[in-house]
Design an enzyme around this catalytic site. Structure first.
Site, PDB file in Angstrom:
ATOM      1  CD  GLU A 110      -3.417  -2.154  -1.094  1.00 22.32           C
ATOM      2  OE1 GLU A 110      -3.865  -1.009  -1.245  1.00 22.32           O
ATOM      3  OE2 GLU A 110      -3.564  -2.819  -0.033  1.00 22.32           O
ATOM      4  CG  ASP A 129      -1.741   1.226   1.364  1.00 20.89           C
ATOM      5  OD1 ASP A 129      -2.585   1.475   0.487  1.00 20.89           O
ATOM      6  OD2 ASP A 129      -1.542   1.965   2.344  1.00 20.89           O
TER       7      ASP A 129
END
Length: 239
Positions: free
Chosen positions: A126, A54
């Site tokens: 992610e 992320d």
């Protein structure tokens, strides 16, 4: 979704081609594809990778937007950033790559639908970015991100989402406030009503929308501010 404990050689080659990187540490790719519910897999699951990925995604997208939109304000860049790192966009990348063919989950997760399954697909993207970062460094991760996000970043509509969501993110980023919607009027018969709604953002001029439902009128009003402020390109200009 595959039930095998590790990727087959054929699947690995297919996925690495889609990623654009041959993993040096092959188990990193297995790790990135493994949900916590697949408890028999010894390599661990992708939750820690998701945390790192992320941050890497956010950095690379922020840099891409900074370089691409040289005249955009900080608030405008923040809105685009939030769009491009959203679960919806990450899940769309997962779908483009057909990652659902390779993700390992437990039986309960396989039954998920809608938003919860969308989040699983987004989380895997992610985690994959983190695996690339750990295996090859920032440039390898950035190359993958540009491969799947650069086109999305420069679309004329800015990868449009819900207008109220967009306006709220812009208002938070630019003014630190939340938009306020007010119903000014309801007219017409019950079977064909008309709602007049005004949206106000402290620091910006208000806009009004008129539609057959309160929500639709709110969307129109929000869209008018977004287009007026240059966050969204007017639909007529895109044709």
């Amino acid at each position: 979704m595959t039930k095998t404990p590790t990727l087959s050689q054929a699947d690995r080659l297919t996925l690495e081609a889609a990623i654009g990187h041959a993993f040096v540490e092959k188990e990193r790719l297995d790790w990135a594809l493994t949900h916590a519910s697949a408890r028999t897999h010894k390599a661990g699951n992708y939750e820690r990778l998701e945390f790192l990925g992320d941050r890497v995604l956010g950095l690379c997208i922020a840099e891409l937007l900074f370089r691409t939109f040289g005249t955009a304000t900080e608030g405008e860049l923040s809105v685009r950033l939030n769009q491009l790192v959203s679960a919806e966009t990450c899940a769309a990348v997962a779908d483009e790559m057909q990652l659902h063919l390779f993700i390992r989950t437990g039986a309960d997760v396989k039954k998920l639908t809608g938003k919860r399954m969308l989040n699983v697909r987004a989380d895997v993207v992610e985690s994959l970015i983190a695996a690339l970062y750990l295996d090859g460094g920032l440039e390898v991760a950035r190359k993958f991100i540009l491969r799947y996000w650069e086109g999305r970043a420069v679309r004329p509509d800015g990868a449009r989402r819900d207008a109220k969501t967009e306006l709220q993110e812009w208002a938070h980023a630019k003014f630190g406030v939340t938009p306020v919607y007010r119903v000014d009027d309801r007219s017409g018969p019950d079977h064909d009503p008309r709602f007049t709604v005004t949206v106000e953002v402290a620091g910006a001029a208000p806009e009004t929308g008129i539609e057959r439902s309160k929500r639709a009128a709110e969307q129109v009003a929000a869209t008018r501010i977004l287009e007026r402020e240059g966050i969204w390109q007017p639909q007529s200009a895109q044709k």
